[in-house]
Design a protein around this motif. Structure first.
Motif, PDB file in Angstrom:
ATOM      1  N   ARG A 197       0.836  -1.203   0.000  1.00 38.76           N
ATOM      2  CA  ARG A 197       0.000   0.000   0.000  1.00 38.76           C
ATOM      3  C   ARG A 197       0.875   1.259   0.000  1.00 38.76           C
ATOM      4  O   ARG A 197       0.545   2.249  -0.663  1.00 38.76           O
ATOM      5  N   PHE A 198       1.991   1.204   0.725  1.00 42.80           N
ATOM      6  CA  PHE A 198       2.905   2.346   0.791  1.00 42.80           C
ATOM      7  C   PHE A 198       3.446   2.678  -0.595  1.00 42.80           C
ATOM      8  O   PHE A 198       3.378   3.842  -1.043  1.00 42.80           O
ATOM      9  N   HIS A 199       3.984   1.698  -1.281  1.00 43.84           N
ATOM     10  CA  HIS A 199       4.612   1.975  -2.571  1.00 43.84           C
ATOM     11  C   HIS A 199       3.583   2.354  -3.639  1.00 43.84           C
ATOM     12  O   HIS A 199       3.871   3.194  -4.513  1.00 43.84           O
ATOM     13  N   ARG A 200       2.402   1.772  -3.570  1.00 44.84           N
ATOM     14  CA  ARG A 200       1.356   2.182  -4.520  1.00 44.84           C
ATOM     15  C   ARG A 200       0.933   3.631  -4.262  1.00 44.84           C
ATOM     16  O   ARG A 200       0.631   4.361  -5.212  1.00 44.84           O
ATOM     17  N   LEU A 201       0.927   4.041  -3.002  1.00 49.04           N
ATOM     18  CA  LEU A 201       0.555   5.416  -2.702  1.00 49.04           C
ATOM     19  C   LEU A 201       1.638   6.385  -3.154  1.00 49.04           C
ATOM     20  O   LEU A 201       1.329   7.482  -3.639  1.00 49.04           O
ATOM     21  N   VAL A 202       2.902   6.024  -2.981  1.00 46.51           N
ATOM     22  CA  VAL A 202       3.976   6.882  -3.497  1.00 46.51           C
ATOM     23  C   VAL A 202       3.783   7.099  -4.996  1.00 46.51           C
ATOM     24  O   VAL A 202       3.910   8.226  -5.502  1.00 46.51           O
ATOM     25  N   ALA A 203       3.449   6.029  -5.707  1.00 44.95           N
ATOM     26  CA  ALA A 203       3.212   6.158  -7.149  1.00 44.95           C
ATOM     27  C   ALA A 203       2.025   7.071  -7.425  1.00 44.95           C
ATOM     28  O   ALA A 203       2.074   7.920  -8.324  1.00 44.95           O
ATOM     29  N   ALA A 204       0.955   6.927  -6.645  1.00 43.68           N
ATOM     30  CA  ALA A 204      -0.214   7.786  -6.836  1.00 43.68           C
ATOM     31  C   ALA A 204       0.130   9.240  -6.558  1.00 43.68           C
ATOM     32  O   ALA A 204      -0.387  10.148  -7.218  1.00 43.68           O
ATOM     33  N   CYS A 205       1.022   9.480  -5.593  1.00 39.38           N
ATOM     34  CA  CYS A 205       1.437  10.848  -5.274  1.00 39.38           C
ATOM     35  C   CYS A 205       2.116  11.536  -6.452  1.00 39.38           C
ATOM     36  O   CYS A 205       2.147  12.764  -6.528  1.00 39.38           O
ATOM     37  N   SER A 206       2.680  10.753  -7.349  1.00 40.31           N
ATOM     38  CA  SER A 206       3.411  11.333  -8.482  1.00 40.31           C
ATOM     39  C   SER A 206       2.496  12.093  -9.426  1.00 40.31           C
ATOM     40  O   SER A 206       2.936  12.998 -10.131  1.00 40.31           O
ATOM     41  N   GLY A 207       1.228  11.687  -9.485  1.00 36.84           N
ATOM     42  CA  GLY A 207       0.306  12.332 -10.411  1.00 36.84           C
ATOM     43  C   GLY A 207       0.600  12.036 -11.870  1.00 36.84           C
ATOM     44  O   GLY A 207       0.222  12.818 -12.748  1.00 36.84           O
ATOM     45  N   LEU A 208       1.246  10.892 -12.143  1.00 35.78           N
ATOM     46  CA  LEU A 208       1.666  10.578 -13.503  1.00 35.78           C
ATOM     47  C   LEU A 208       0.594   9.870 -14.330  1.00 35.78           C
ATOM     48  O   LEU A 208       0.887   9.371 -15.417  1.00 35.78           O
ATOM     49  N   GLY A 209      -0.609   9.799 -13.833  1.00 39.63           N
ATOM     50  CA  GLY A 209      -1.710   9.255 -14.616  1.00 39.63           C
ATOM     51  C   GLY A 209      -1.531   7.798 -14.986  1.00 39.63           C
ATOM     52  O   GLY A 209      -1.275   6.951 -14.122  1.00 39.63           O
ATOM     53  N   ALA A 210      -1.633   7.494 -16.288  1.00 37.94           N
ATOM     54  CA  ALA A 210      -1.568   6.107 -16.750  1.00 37.94           C
ATOM     55  C   ALA A 210      -0.236   5.455 -16.438  1.00 37.94           C
ATOM     56  O   ALA A 210      -0.148   4.229 -16.317  1.00 37.94           O
ATOM     57  N   ALA A 211       0.814   6.250 -16.290  1.00 40.70           N
ATOM     58  CA  ALA A 211       2.122   5.681 -15.958  1.00 40.70           C
ATOM     59  C   ALA A 211       2.106   5.006 -14.598  1.00 40.70           C
ATOM     60  O   ALA A 211       2.886   4.078 -14.336  1.00 40.70           O
ATOM     61  N   VAL A 212       1.217   5.463 -13.711  1.00 41.19           N
ATOM     62  CA  VAL A 212       1.087   4.838 -12.398  1.00 41.19           C
ATOM     63  C   VAL A 212       0.599   3.399 -12.551  1.00 41.19           C
ATOM     64  O   VAL A 212       1.036   2.500 -11.823  1.00 41.19           O
ATOM     65  N   ASP A 213      -0.299   3.161 -13.509  1.00 46.43           N
ATOM     66  CA  ASP A 213      -0.781   1.804 -13.749  1.00 46.43           C
ATOM     67  C   ASP A 213       0.356   0.902 -14.201  1.00 46.43           C
ATOM     68  O   ASP A 213       0.435  -0.265 -13.804  1.00 46.43           O
ATOM     69  N   VAL A 214       1.238   1.421 -15.034  1.00 50.30           N
ATOM     70  CA  VAL A 214       2.390   0.644 -15.498  1.00 50.30           C
ATOM     71  C   VAL A 214       3.302   0.296 -14.324  1.00 50.30           C
ATOM     72  O   VAL A 214       3.796  -0.828 -14.204  1.00 50.30           O
ATOM     73  N   TYR A 215       3.524   1.272 -13.450  1.00 46.65           N
ATOM     74  CA  TYR A 215       4.326   1.034 -12.243  1.00 46.65           C
ATOM     75  C   TYR A 215       3.695  -0.057 -11.388  1.00 46.65           C
ATOM     76  O   TYR A 215       4.372  -0.984 -10.924  1.00 46.65           O
ATOM     77  N   ASN A 216       2.376   0.042 -11.166  1.00 45.69           N
ATOM     78  CA  ASN A 216       1.693  -0.926 -10.316  1.00 45.69           C
ATOM     79  C   ASN A 216       1.762  -2.337 -10.900  1.00 45.69           C
ATOM     80  O   ASN A 216       1.875  -3.323 -10.165  1.00 45.69           O
ATOM     81  N   GLU A 217       1.711  -2.438 -12.222  1.00 44.03           N
ATOM     82  CA  GLU A 217       1.833  -3.737 -12.866  1.00 44.03           C
ATOM     83  C   GLU A 217       3.221  -4.329 -12.625  1.00 44.03           C
ATOM     84  O   GLU A 217       3.357  -5.518 -12.320  1.00 44.03           O
ATOM     85  N   ALA A 218       4.255  -3.498 -12.747  1.00 41.53           N
ATOM     86  CA  ALA A 218       5.624  -3.971 -12.517  1.00 41.53           C
ATOM     87  C   ALA A 218       5.811  -4.389 -11.059  1.00 41.53           C
ATOM     88  O   ALA A 218       6.465  -5.396 -10.765  1.00 41.53           O
ATOM     89  N   LEU A 219       5.223  -3.624 -10.151  1.00 42.60           N
ATOM     90  CA  LEU A 219       5.331  -3.942  -8.728  1.00 42.60           C
ATOM     91  C   LEU A 219       4.662  -5.277  -8.426  1.00 42.60           C
ATOM     92  O   LEU A 219       5.220  -6.121  -7.709  1.00 42.60           O
ATOM     93  N   ALA A 220       3.468  -5.480  -8.989  1.00 43.90           N
ATOM     94  CA  ALA A 220       2.731  -6.721  -8.748  1.00 43.90           C
ATOM     95  C   ALA A 220       3.492  -7.912  -9.323  1.00 43.90           C
ATOM     96  O   ALA A 220       3.523  -8.995  -8.710  1.00 43.90           O
TER      97      ALA A 220
END
Length: 253
Positions: free
Chosen positions: A166-189
């Motif tokens: 949850r921490f790392h997904r929230l850091v990604a959400a904080c970036s405000g990078l839009g669709a790029a956040v989804d790409v990050y979350n996929e790599a994390l998963a």
């Protein structure tokens, strides 16, 4: 919510995170491997109690039925033992069969794939952290800090892992990078699909990076925040994924 790898038959291959060159392995066998490797590496000790079945599922990002079947299989082979009644649960066997543990090992293809996933995450982590230092709101920073307290108070690897994700997904959400956040979350998963249980003492130590990261984000220190993230991913996965990385740690390049 932790992404789960569903396996309702016991024979379904892991298709939730397909990787070129990685062995196709059922979700149940993947859980067996991850627990078996943790035992072989001494991360789970003989006699140690595993978290409850539901927590094992959440901690390893799989469905409850997958966790239940994997633990039942390991119990049948004498790797773990189940005890009923007060103080019962699932425990690492005092003398797990060595021949079974030797079978529960990652292939060279899997080790290579994990190395590539770590490299991908390292790039993504640095990118989202940079923009989080610029765009994070006060409310988001407060929630990140709360999650560091939750990790500090966690009593086992499953509790820690859930808060860590949850921490790392929230850091990604904080970036405000839009669709790029989804790409990050996929790599994390994809990478978390290879997380193996680890002693809580080590995880509490790694939480110091989370605390330092929140402090850097609050200060708007993008360079400092990125360096914390770079070190966190590199150091953490040199140890946490050492079994899948060939036993000698991941070397980023």
């Amino acid at each position: 919510m932790t992404r789960q790898l569903e396996d309702t038959t016991g024979d379904s291959p892991i298709d939730a995170a397909p990787l070129l060159g990685i062995d196709r392995r059922s979700a149940i066998d993947a859980v067996r491997l991850r627990i078996g490797m943790a035992i072989s590496l001494g991360l789970l000790q003989p006699g140690e109690r595993l978290p409850d079945q539901q927590d094992v599922a959440l901690g390893l990002s799989v469905s409850p039925i997958t966790a239940r079947r994997a633990l039942a299989s390991l119990a049948d082979q004498g790797v773990v033992v189940r005890r009923r009644g007060r103080g019962g649960g699932t425990f690492v066997a005092d003398e797990p069969p060595q021949n079974v543990l030797e079978e529960l090992a990652a292939s060279p293809a899997e080790s290579h794939a994990v190395n590539r996933l770590v490299d991908r995450r390292l790039l993504f982590e640095c990118a989202v952290t940079h923009f989080a230092a610029v765009n994070a709101t006060a409310a988001q920073l407060d929630e990140l800090e709360r999650l560091t307290h939750e990790m500090a108070g966690s009593s086992n690897w499953s509790e820690y892992h859930q808060a860590d994700e949850r921490f790392h997904r929230l850091v990604a959400a904080c970036s405000g990078l839009g669709a790029a956040v989804d790409v990050y979350n996929e790599a994390l998963a994809e990478l978390y699909a290879y997380f193996i249980p680890y002693p809580i003492e080590f995880l509490h130590e790694s939480n110091r990076d989370h605390i330092a990261l929140v402090n850097a984000l609050r200060a708007g220190d993008d360079r400092g925040a990125v360096e914390v993230s770079r070190r966190h991913v590199d150091v953490l996965h040199k140890t946490m994924f050492m079994g899948l990385a060939g036993g000698d740690g991941h070397q980023s390049g």
